[in-house]
Design a protein around this motif. Structure first.
Motif, PDB file in Angstrom:
ATOM      1  N   THR A 129       7.269 -19.491  43.522  1.00  0.00           N
ATOM      2  CA  THR A 129       5.924 -19.775  43.038  1.00  0.00           C
ATOM      3  C   THR A 129       5.227 -18.460  42.720  1.00  0.00           C
ATOM      4  OG1 THR A 129       4.820 -19.679  45.205  1.00  0.00           O
ATOM      5  CG2 THR A 129       5.783 -21.788  44.540  1.00  0.00           C
ATOM      6  N   TYR A 130       4.321 -18.514  41.781  1.00  0.00           N
ATOM      7  CA  TYR A 130       3.489 -17.351  41.459  1.00  0.00           C
ATOM      8  C   TYR A 130       2.447 -17.140  42.553  1.00  0.00           C
ATOM      9  CZ  TYR A 130       0.035 -14.493  38.989  1.00  0.00           C
ATOM     10  OH  TYR A 130      -0.860 -13.506  38.636  1.00  0.00           O
ATOM     11  N   ASP A 131       1.931 -18.234  43.100  1.00  0.00           N
ATOM     12  CA  ASP A 131       0.899 -18.161  44.133  1.00  0.00           C
ATOM     13  C   ASP A 131       1.494 -17.781  45.484  1.00  0.00           C
ATOM     14  OD1 ASP A 131      -1.318 -19.009  42.527  1.00  0.00           O
ATOM     15  OD2 ASP A 131      -0.576 -21.065  42.656  1.00  0.00           O
ATOM     16  N   SER A 132       0.641 -17.284  46.366  1.00  0.00           N
ATOM     17  CA  SER A 132       1.014 -17.139  47.768  1.00  0.00           C
ATOM     18  C   SER A 132       1.114 -18.518  48.403  1.00  0.00           C
ATOM     19  CB  SER A 132      -0.025 -16.300  48.512  1.00  0.00           C
ATOM     20  OG  SER A 132      -1.260 -17.020  48.589  1.00  0.00           O
ATOM     21  N   GLU A 133       1.692 -18.578  49.600  1.00  0.00           N
ATOM     22  CA  GLU A 133       1.791 -19.874  50.275  1.00  0.00           C
ATOM     23  C   GLU A 133       0.404 -20.452  50.537  1.00  0.00           C
ATOM     24  OE1 GLU A 133       3.339 -21.946  54.439  1.00  0.00           O
ATOM     25  OE2 GLU A 133       4.158 -19.996  53.833  1.00  0.00           O
ATOM     26  N   ASP A 134      -0.519 -19.625  51.016  1.00  0.00           N
ATOM     27  CA  ASP A 134      -1.866 -20.127  51.309  1.00  0.00           C
ATOM     28  C   ASP A 134      -2.561 -20.612  50.038  1.00  0.00           C
ATOM     29  OD1 ASP A 134      -1.588 -19.618  53.983  1.00  0.00           O
ATOM     30  OD2 ASP A 134      -2.651 -17.699  53.947  1.00  0.00           O
ATOM     31  N   ASP A 166       6.171  -8.444  37.391  1.00  0.00           N
ATOM     32  CA  ASP A 166       6.194  -7.484  38.502  1.00  0.00           C
ATOM     33  C   ASP A 166       7.640  -7.329  38.962  1.00  0.00           C
ATOM     34  OD1 ASP A 166       5.841  -5.955  40.774  1.00  0.00           O
ATOM     35  OD2 ASP A 166       5.012  -7.594  41.975  1.00  0.00           O
ATOM     36  N   LEU A 167       8.276  -6.243  38.556  1.00  0.00           N
ATOM     37  CA  LEU A 167       9.695  -6.053  38.824  1.00  0.00           C
ATOM     38  C   LEU A 167       9.994  -6.068  40.318  1.00  0.00           C
ATOM     39  CD1 LEU A 167      12.356  -5.625  37.324  1.00  0.00           C
ATOM     40  CD2 LEU A 167      11.958  -3.151  37.475  1.00  0.00           C
ATOM     41  N   ARG A 211      12.959  -8.968  45.051  1.00  0.00           N
ATOM     42  CA  ARG A 211      13.024  -9.625  46.361  1.00  0.00           C
ATOM     43  C   ARG A 211      13.969 -10.821  46.344  1.00  0.00           C
ATOM     44  NH1 ARG A 211       8.904 -12.233  47.656  1.00  0.00           N
ATOM     45  NH2 ARG A 211       7.277 -11.780  46.137  1.00  0.00           N
ATOM     46  N   LEU A 212      14.296 -11.310  45.158  1.00  0.00           N
ATOM     47  CA  LEU A 212      15.216 -12.442  45.046  1.00  0.00           C
ATOM     48  C   LEU A 212      16.657 -11.946  45.070  1.00  0.00           C
ATOM     49  CD1 LEU A 212      13.369 -14.356  42.167  1.00  0.00           C
ATOM     50  CD2 LEU A 212      13.182 -14.763  44.628  1.00  0.00           C
ATOM     51  N   TYR A 255       8.943 -13.060  27.571  1.00  0.00           N
ATOM     52  CA  TYR A 255       9.846 -11.936  27.299  1.00  0.00           C
ATOM     53  C   TYR A 255      10.354 -11.349  28.613  1.00  0.00           C
ATOM     54  CZ  TYR A 255      11.509  -7.454  25.454  1.00  0.00           C
ATOM     55  OH  TYR A 255      12.283  -6.359  25.129  1.00  0.00           O
ATOM     56  N   HIS A 256       9.438 -11.133  29.558  1.00  0.00           N
ATOM     57  CA  HIS A 256       9.832 -10.586  30.860  1.00  0.00           C
ATOM     58  C   HIS A 256      10.690 -11.566  31.650  1.00  0.00           C
ATOM     59  CE1 HIS A 256       6.697  -7.471  30.221  1.00  0.00           C
ATOM     60  NE2 HIS A 256       7.517  -6.759  30.947  1.00  0.00           N
TER      61      HIS A 256
END
Length: 265
Positions: free
Chosen positions: A36-41, A70-71, A76-77, A118-119
């Motif tokens: 997800t783009y969002d944080s968990e909260d 954000d590279l 992190r994956l 693109y990214h």
């Protein structure tokens, strides 16, 4: 949506995670990573109904704060994990300021969404996809404006080794309880006709037999407006003078200028 047996999948920017949950009918939990783009909260606060707990309880790896621009967050994956990376109904939130004229805001939104995609493709092919795997990226997008004005069939692979192989209609009925969410509030988007656009650096991939290729790349066609073929030079000139073509040409020129500055080899 082509999901071969035992394939490994990463979902990008899956709003309330309902698509990733629906994928469990087709992909085993150990072969799926949801992001997800969002944080968990932020996710829990934004979407009162979400699939996060269902995925965690099923043993699916879920990563938050993942942004393809954000590279560091992509790193992190797990590297080289996926056979297929999926970005469903991507959209950069609209800017709410009104200091610019509408045409300029449209250009900015068009550029921001192209840059996002693109990214997505670049990071997927360079970091996330297994070199020995299926090597596929899917972008599911509506076939109406403004999405059709992003020219995602032709504008996202500039100077890159991967290509747009074609598209197929997105069949939402096979993804139970999947909801297309608004990116900035707890609402659902009207489910309209959408296509799955398929990209690969294997231009001979067998998936091509299931896809409809982009048919407006010929010399007598306008790939920007998806028009043609034009049978005479006069017909082509008339098309160039239309409001549609002039607006699409502006989007194309802004994107090309951006790429010349930012993505020079």
């Amino acid at each position: 949506m082509y999901l071969p047996k035992n394939c490994r999948v990463i979902t990008i920017g899956d709003g309330d995670l309902s698509f990733s949950r629906a994928l469990l009918a087709h992909v085993s939990h150990e072969d799926l990573i949801a992001t997800t783009y969002d944080s968990e909260d932020a996710l829990r606060n934004k979407y009162t109904q979400n699939a996060l707990d269902d995925l965690v309880n099923a043993g699916v790896m879920v990563e938050h704060n993942v942004d393809v621009n954000d590279l560091a967050s992509i790193h992190r994956l797990p590297h080289n994990f996926a056979d297929i990376v999926i970005f469903n109904h991507p959209l950069v939130p609209a800017q709410r300021g009104f200091t610019q004229p509408q045409k300029e805001r449209d250009k900015s939104a068009n550029l921001a969404n192209r840059d996002l995609l693109y990214h997505f493709l670049k990071q997927s092919f360079e970091i996330l996809l297994n070199p020995e795997g299926e090597r596929l990226c899917y972008i599911t997008s509506k076939s109406v404006k403004p999405y059709s004005h992003w020219h995602i069939e032709t504008s996202l692979t500039r100077d890159r080794p991967y290509r747009h192989l074609g598209k197929e209609a997105f069949n939402s009925s096979i993804f139970k309880h999947y909801m297309v969410r608004k990116v900035d509030r707890d609402k659902c988007v009207k489910l309209e006709a959408s296509d799955v656009h398929v990209y690969s650096d294997n231009t001979l991939h067998p998936i091509k037999k299931y896809l409809t290729p982009f048919s407006f790349n010929g010399d007598k066609c306008c790939s920007l407006c998806r028009k043609g073929p034009f049978t005479t030079p006069n017909d082509w000139k008339k098309h160039q003078d239309t409001r549609l073509h002039k607006s699409q040409q502006q989007y194309h020129d802004v994107w090309s200028g951006h790429c010349n500055v930012k993505y020079q080899k």
